[in-house]
Motif scaffolding. Structure first.
Motif, PDB file in Angstrom:
ATOM      1  N   GLN A 659     -39.001 -54.295  20.347  1.00 46.34           N
ATOM      2  CA  GLN A 659     -37.477 -52.879  19.469  1.00 46.34           C
ATOM      3  C   GLN A 659     -37.906 -51.558  20.331  1.00 46.34           C
ATOM      4  OE1 GLN A 659     -39.117 -52.091  14.983  1.00 46.34           O
ATOM      5  NE2 GLN A 659     -37.478 -49.810  15.081  1.00 46.34           N
ATOM      6  N   THR A 660     -36.877 -51.050  20.286  1.00 45.95           N
ATOM      7  CA  THR A 660     -36.393 -49.541  20.657  1.00 45.95           C
ATOM      8  C   THR A 660     -36.193 -48.930  19.352  1.00 45.95           C
ATOM      9  OG1 THR A 660     -34.985 -50.162  21.718  1.00 45.95           O
ATOM     10  CG2 THR A 660     -37.274 -50.720  23.260  1.00 45.95           C
ATOM     11  N   ASP A 661     -35.825 -47.580  20.103  1.00 42.17           N
ATOM     12  CA  ASP A 661     -35.155 -47.258  19.063  1.00 42.17           C
ATOM     13  C   ASP A 661     -33.592 -46.633  18.978  1.00 42.17           C
ATOM     14  OD1 ASP A 661     -37.305 -44.948  18.424  1.00 42.17           O
ATOM     15  OD2 ASP A 661     -36.802 -43.535  19.753  1.00 42.17           O
ATOM     16  N   THR A 662     -32.647 -47.875  19.621  1.00 43.79           N
ATOM     17  CA  THR A 662     -31.923 -47.959  19.844  1.00 43.79           C
ATOM     18  C   THR A 662     -32.025 -49.341  20.006  1.00 43.79           C
ATOM     19  OG1 THR A 662     -31.295 -47.546  22.127  1.00 43.79           O
ATOM     20  CG2 THR A 662     -30.663 -46.187  20.255  1.00 43.79           C
ATOM     21  N   GLY A 663     -32.927 -50.491  20.271  1.00 42.31           N
ATOM     22  CA  GLY A 663     -32.461 -51.949  20.858  1.00 42.31           C
ATOM     23  C   GLY A 663     -33.698 -52.368  19.731  1.00 42.31           C
ATOM     24  N   LEU A 708     -40.427 -83.000  18.311  1.00 41.39           N
ATOM     25  CA  LEU A 708     -41.692 -82.870  19.390  1.00 41.39           C
ATOM     26  C   LEU A 708     -40.405 -81.951  20.737  1.00 41.39           C
ATOM     27  CD1 LEU A 708     -41.528 -86.834  19.509  1.00 41.39           C
ATOM     28  CD2 LEU A 708     -43.050 -85.327  19.288  1.00 41.39           C
ATOM     29  N   GLY A 709     -40.598 -80.841  19.988  1.00 37.96           N
ATOM     30  CA  GLY A 709     -39.345 -79.964  21.424  1.00 37.96           C
ATOM     31  C   GLY A 709     -38.687 -79.162  20.670  1.00 37.96           C
ATOM     32  N   LEU A 710     -38.660 -78.172  20.958  1.00 39.54           N
ATOM     33  CA  LEU A 710     -37.642 -76.824  20.787  1.00 39.54           C
ATOM     34  C   LEU A 710     -36.484 -76.365  21.368  1.00 39.54           C
ATOM     35  CD1 LEU A 710     -39.230 -74.226  21.656  1.00 39.54           C
ATOM     36  CD2 LEU A 710     -40.314 -74.996  19.305  1.00 39.54           C
ATOM     37  N   VAL A 711     -36.156 -75.601  21.290  1.00 36.27           N
ATOM     38  CA  VAL A 711     -34.615 -74.984  21.809  1.00 36.27           C
ATOM     39  C   VAL A 711     -35.108 -73.699  21.012  1.00 36.27           C
ATOM     40  CG1 VAL A 711     -31.820 -75.020  22.517  1.00 36.27           C
ATOM     41  CG2 VAL A 711     -33.213 -76.928  22.210  1.00 36.27           C
ATOM     42  N   THR A 712     -34.722 -72.737  22.946  1.00 33.30           N
ATOM     43  CA  THR A 712     -34.730 -71.023  22.159  1.00 33.30           C
ATOM     44  C   THR A 712     -33.373 -70.245  23.062  1.00 33.30           C
ATOM     45  OG1 THR A 712     -36.162 -70.733  24.100  1.00 33.30           O
ATOM     46  CG2 THR A 712     -37.058 -70.956  21.983  1.00 33.30           C
ATOM     47  N   GLN A 713     -33.232 -69.568  22.053  1.00 36.51           N
ATOM     48  CA  GLN A 713     -32.282 -68.787  22.400  1.00 36.51           C
ATOM     49  C   GLN A 713     -32.304 -67.087  22.824  1.00 36.51           C
ATOM     50  OE1 GLN A 713     -28.871 -70.048  21.850  1.00 36.51           O
ATOM     51  NE2 GLN A 713     -27.190 -68.594  23.652  1.00 36.51           N
ATOM     52  N   THR A 714     -32.510 -66.114  23.463  1.00 38.53           N
ATOM     53  CA  THR A 714     -33.082 -64.947  23.117  1.00 38.53           C
ATOM     54  C   THR A 714     -31.578 -64.083  23.408  1.00 38.53           C
ATOM     55  OG1 THR A 714     -34.326 -65.114  24.733  1.00 38.53           O
ATOM     56  CG2 THR A 714     -33.858 -62.526  24.747  1.00 38.53           C
ATOM     57  N   VAL A 715     -31.583 -63.226  21.844  1.00 41.29           N
ATOM     58  CA  VAL A 715     -30.479 -62.485  21.872  1.00 41.29           C
ATOM     59  C   VAL A 715     -30.867 -60.716  21.734  1.00 41.29           C
ATOM     60  CG1 VAL A 715     -28.893 -61.250  19.947  1.00 41.29           C
ATOM     61  CG2 VAL A 715     -29.653 -63.829  20.211  1.00 41.29           C
ATOM     62  N   LEU A 716     -30.002 -60.714  22.737  1.00 41.31           N
ATOM     63  CA  LEU A 716     -30.617 -59.180  22.568  1.00 41.31           C
ATOM     64  C   LEU A 716     -29.606 -57.613  22.189  1.00 41.31           C
ATOM     65  CD1 LEU A 716     -31.157 -58.688  26.800  1.00 41.31           C
ATOM     66  CD2 LEU A 716     -32.831 -58.647  24.846  1.00 41.31           C
ATOM     67  N   LEU A 717     -30.065 -57.099  20.641  1.00 45.53           N
ATOM     68  CA  LEU A 717     -28.653 -56.542  20.336  1.00 45.53           C
ATOM     69  C   LEU A 717     -29.447 -54.408  20.774  1.00 45.53           C
ATOM     70  CD1 LEU A 717     -29.284 -57.639  16.294  1.00 45.53           C
ATOM     71  CD2 LEU A 717     -27.709 -58.359  18.167  1.00 45.53           C
ATOM     72  N   SER A 748     -31.236 -59.511   6.800  1.00 41.12           N
ATOM     73  CA  SER A 748     -32.377 -58.279   7.379  1.00 41.12           C
ATOM     74  C   SER A 748     -33.173 -59.009   8.545  1.00 41.12           C
ATOM     75  CB  SER A 748     -33.596 -58.403   6.033  1.00 41.12           C
ATOM     76  OG  SER A 748     -33.861 -59.659   5.535  1.00 41.12           O
ATOM     77  N   PHE A 749     -34.230 -59.048   9.428  1.00 43.45           N
ATOM     78  CA  PHE A 749     -34.986 -59.215   9.907  1.00 43.45           C
ATOM     79  C   PHE A 749     -35.924 -58.724   9.738  1.00 43.45           C
ATOM     80  CE2 PHE A 749     -30.579 -57.828  11.301  1.00 43.45           C
ATOM     81  CZ  PHE A 749     -29.838 -58.950  12.503  1.00 43.45           C
ATOM     82  N   PRO A 750     -37.150 -59.894  10.683  1.00 43.14           N
ATOM     83  CA  PRO A 750     -38.270 -59.560  10.547  1.00 43.14           C
ATOM     84  C   PRO A 750     -38.678 -58.346  10.889  1.00 43.14           C
ATOM     85  CG  PRO A 750     -37.917 -61.582  11.143  1.00 43.14           C
ATOM     86  CD  PRO A 750     -36.773 -61.014  11.393  1.00 43.14           C
ATOM     87  N   SER A 751     -40.147 -57.513  10.298  1.00 44.00           N
ATOM     88  CA  SER A 751     -40.744 -56.914  11.526  1.00 44.00           C
ATOM     89  C   SER A 751     -41.526 -57.120  12.739  1.00 44.00           C
ATOM     90  CB  SER A 751     -42.086 -56.455  10.047  1.00 44.00           C
ATOM     91  OG  SER A 751     -41.902 -56.010   8.516  1.00 44.00           O
ATOM     92  N   PRO A 752     -40.471 -55.950  13.076  1.00 42.46           N
ATOM     93  CA  PRO A 752     -40.462 -54.305  12.964  1.00 42.46           C
ATOM     94  C   PRO A 752     -39.297 -54.536  12.146  1.00 42.46           C
ATOM     95  CG  PRO A 752     -41.066 -54.512  15.162  1.00 42.46           C
ATOM     96  CD  PRO A 752     -41.786 -56.089  15.208  1.00 42.46           C
ATOM     97  N   ALA A 753     -38.865 -54.235  11.785  1.00 35.06           N
ATOM     98  CA  ALA A 753     -37.389 -53.352  11.387  1.00 35.06           C
ATOM     99  C   ALA A 753     -37.158 -51.455  11.928  1.00 35.06           C
ATOM    100  CB  ALA A 753     -37.393 -53.229   9.920  1.00 35.06           C
ATOM    101  N   TRP A 754     -35.155 -51.469  11.679  1.00 32.00           N
ATOM    102  CA  TRP A 754     -35.282 -50.446  12.623  1.00 32.00           C
ATOM    103  C   TRP A 754     -35.714 -49.166  11.845  1.00 32.00           C
ATOM    104  CZ3 TRP A 754     -33.076 -50.579  16.546  1.00 32.00           C
ATOM    105  CH2 TRP A 754     -32.272 -51.982  17.419  1.00 32.00           C
TER     106      TRP A 754
END
Length: 754
Positions: A659-663, A708-717, A748-754
């Motif tokens: 997390q950053t101030d704006t992202g 036995l496995g998983l699929v992940t996907q990254t999201v940038l906000l 709502s999102f897990p910590s750290p929050a905005w």
């Protein structure tokens, strides 16, 4: 092999060679021996050696060094040597070779020889390889031989004159008087040569053509004699008297009767007699009848005679020989425009030829069937063509669809029939239609105002049935975008009413957008249709905005541009959209409504075709005065990952990575607890307008069974305005052959929050 080996022995040795190299070695040794003997004095073996060299030439090996030996043998007084020399000249020399000029004098001398066989050799050689210069020099000798008393010589002289006329057309006038006199001969060989010569003269010179039109009665008498003559063993071929001469005479009559009433009238009775008295059960008879038909169709014949000719071709269609059926349809194709009604009588037989196993016969039958389509038979004949389209070879599909479209455009009995026919073709062979089919059909649908409801219902059913036919899907998407409101009403008098919801329509369009079978152009149609629906529906505008926003980062530039422009319409001109009772008329409070309405809908959760899950967040006031409290930050929730979706054994968790101030960077992780793999997994996300979203490529689209496995996907906000962050995620996958699609609302999102 010794140098003096006989021709038969050399052939035996060459044929006995086991490899190409061994054969080449035998021929090289023999050619060396032949070349050596050519340099020696005449030892009586010159013709023998040249004969062997000609066999070597027939095998494709060089034999040019024997050209001068041919010249020497032609000048020999012995017939056996002269015969081999002339044969060698015809095989090794042509008019481009300088050596050919050396035999001109020998040919001239032999044309005056007292032996008809020597004269014959000279005539054959001149007719085979005589150059223009040789023809000019020897033309008077040929004219003299045309007037000889020997039928054997006159026959060969006539054929030699044909070659001269082809090489030097100006010399045709020299042979005209002699050619006409040859028609009085009784010998069939001389008559055949005379008819061929006259045909060549008439084709080369219009003035000569007018002269020979006067001999039409003579030709008619000769032809009648052949048709009515009794059995002659010398000329009979399968019960037909000299069919070769008959065919030649008919071809000449066709040339003489073309565009001339007098000549045509003189031969009408003869042609009718030939057409009725010739047996077509044998190939020879079919050849004569076919030439008769061509003559009838090319001259100014009577209408009854033309009908008789068409009927002959119709009988040919029933012949077991495919070659005869093919030439019959080729001839009918040429005359279908001038004798349409006569050809129309054989339509059933022609259509049956569409079932022939031979590809060339099928193609001819198709072309002729398309030419027979008219306003009278359009319905019945189109049924046959559509039936043929369903089983025709791939190489004929494009031609078939093109012909059906042209016929439907010209003779369609109604607009509905026209639309139904084109849709049938698209369903059957949509991948083989022309590029302009889609815009042409769209234009047709646009002009058929009273059929809009009927068409959109029919295209919608076709779309949900099969999305593999790109042209059909494109037209369906366009029609749904234009007339989606008619589809949602479910009121159509001309078709069975179907209740379609807004979600059903959007699901169909989204399926097209996500399908791997959809081309970029098809996706463009689907995206535009989805955008158009935002002005025709009231409860799913937020879902449309979500769909459009996803393609703002599409790798296809055209699709990305469309999505960006449509997003701009949502952002800049959304206040112009009719909203009914959702947010009221445009007012200063519209921005608050937009913040509450995540994707353009009301403040209430948007219904979806699957599960709608909301992650618990901090309690907020629901009164109007507390609406702006939503702009506040989120309370802290449990650190780590949060389970946002669980259904059908599929679990989706959300984790905040940084997390950053704006992202913010988050990761979506999908697991599978079932006994079978989950396939075709796709995740789509949407956020408020002021938040920028970028989804990275997923790690895969298959979730292995039993965890036995998983699929992940990254999201940038990116949240520069630090507004209350919300996100909606659409989960789509296939489980045990069934397609599942659900929507998840994340507040709502897990910590750290905005």
């Amino acid at each position: 092999m010794s140098p003096s080996v006989r021709l038969q022995e050399m052939i035996r040795v060459i044929r006995g060679a086991r490899t190409q190299g061994e054969e080449r070695g035998v021929i090289q040794r023999e050619c060396a021996a032949i070349r050596a003997q050519f340099r020696q004095a005449d030892n009586g073996t010159r013709s023998h050696n040249l004969a062997k060299l000609l066999y070597v030439h027939m095998l494709g090996y060089p034999a040019h060094f024997g050209q001068m030996e041919c010249v020497r043998l032609i000048a020999s007084p012995r017939y056996n040597e002269k015969r081999v020399g002339y044969l060698g000249a015809m095989m090794l020399l042509d008019e481009k070779q300088d050596a050919s000029l050396l035999i001109t004098n020998s040919i001239k001398n032999d044309l005056s020889h007292n032996s008809q066989y020597v004269q014959s050799l000279a005539l054959c050689t001149l007719a085979c390889m005589g150059s223009a210069e040789m023809c000019r020099d020897l033309a008077p000798e040929i004219d003299r031989l045309l007037r000889a008393s020997n039928s054997y010589i006159k026959k060969k002289a006539a054929l030699c004159a044909v070659h001269i006329v082809r090489k030097v057309p100006d010399l045709g006038e020299l042979f005209t008087p002699a050619a006409r006199s040859l028609l009085c001969e009784k010998n069939h060989g001389v008559l055949h040569g005379a008819v061929v010569l006259i045909t060549e003269l008439c084709e080369r010179n219009p003035d000569t053509l007018e002269q020979f039109r006067k001999v039409v009665p003579e030709l008619v008498q000769i032809m009648k004699g052949l048709v009515m003559s009794g059995y002659s063993p010398e000329h009979n071929v399968a019960g037909i008297s000299d069919p070769f001469l008959q065919v030649r005479i008919l071809r000449l009559l066709r040339i003489l009767g073309r565009n001339n009433d007098t000549a045509s009238d003189a031969m009408n009775d003869l042609l009718a007699q030939v057409a009725t008295n010739t047996d077509s059960s044998k190939t020879a008879g079919s050849a004569v009848l076919y030439e008769t038909v061509l003559t009838v169709m090319d001259i100014k014949s009577e209408s009854g005679l033309r009908v008789l000719a068409v009927n002959i071709l119709g009988r040919f269609l029933l012949n077991n020989d495919r070659n005869i059926r093919y030439i019959s349809m080729t001839s009918l194709q040429k005359i279908v425009q001038t004798d349409h009604n006569a050809v129309q009588r054989h339509r059933g037989t022609i259509v049956d030829c569409l079932k022939d196993q031979d590809a060339s016969v099928k193609r001819r039958a198709l072309e002729l069937s398309l030419a027979l389509v008219s306003a009278v038979n359009i319905r019945s004949l189109m049924k046959e063509l559509l039936l043929f389209l369903s089983s025709c070879p791939p190489e004929l599909r494009a031609h078939t669809t093109s012909g059906i479209f042209n016929a439907a455009e010209r003779y369609a009995p109604s607009q509905r029939w026209h639309i139904d026919t084109i849709l049938h073709v698209l369903t059957t062979a949509g991948g083989d239609v022309r590029d302009e089919t889609v815009p042409n059909l769209i234009q047709l649908i646009t002009t058929a105002t009273e059929l809009h409801c009927y068409t959109v219902h029919k295209l919608y059913r076709a779309l949900i049935t099969d999305i593999s036919v790109q042209s059909l899907v494109q037209v369906a998407c366009w029609c749904i975008g234009e007339y989606g409101d008619l589809l949602l009403r479910g009121e159509c008098e001309e078709t069975e009413p179907v209740q379609v919801t807004e979600d059903d329509v959007l699901d169909a369009l989204e399926t097209v957008l996500q399908s791997h079978m959809s081309s970029p152009a098809t996706r463009g149609f689907a995206l535009t249709a989805t955008m158009k629906l935002s002005t025709r529906i009231t409860h799913n505008v937020d879902r449309i905005r979500s769909i459009v926003s996803i393609y703002g980062s599409c790798i296809d530039v055209e699709l990305q541009q469309r999505a960006v422009e449509y997003n701009a319409l949502f952002k800049k001109y959304d206040h112009m959209r009719y909203r009914g009772s959702v947010c009221g008329a445009p007012s200063p409070s519209l921005e608050v409504c937009d913040l509450l309405d995540l994707l353009g809908g009301s403040g209430e959760p948007v219904p979806s075709s699957g599960l709608s899950h909301t992650v618990p967040g901090p309690a907020t006031s629901t009164s109007g005065g507390d609406l702006l409290d939503l702009l506040g930050g989120l309370d802290a929730v449990e650190r780590g990952s949060v389970k946002v979706y669980e259904k059908n054994g599929v679990t989706l968790k959300l984790q905040t990575d940084s997390q950053t101030d704006t992202g913010m960077t988050i990761t979506l992780t999908a697991t599978n607890s079932t006994d079978g793999d989950i396939t075709s997994l796709t995740l789509q996300a949407a956020v408020p307008k002021s938040v920028q979203l970028q989804m990275k490529a997923p790690s895969g689209d298959v979730i292995p069974a039993r965890g036995l496995g998983l699929v992940t996907q990254t999201v940038l906000l990116n949240n520069p305005n630090k507004v209350s962050l919300k996100m909606r995620v659409r989960v789509c996958y296939s489980s045990q052959g069934a397609v599942c699609q659900d929507t998840v609302q994340i507040d709502s999102f897990p910590s750290p929050a905005w």
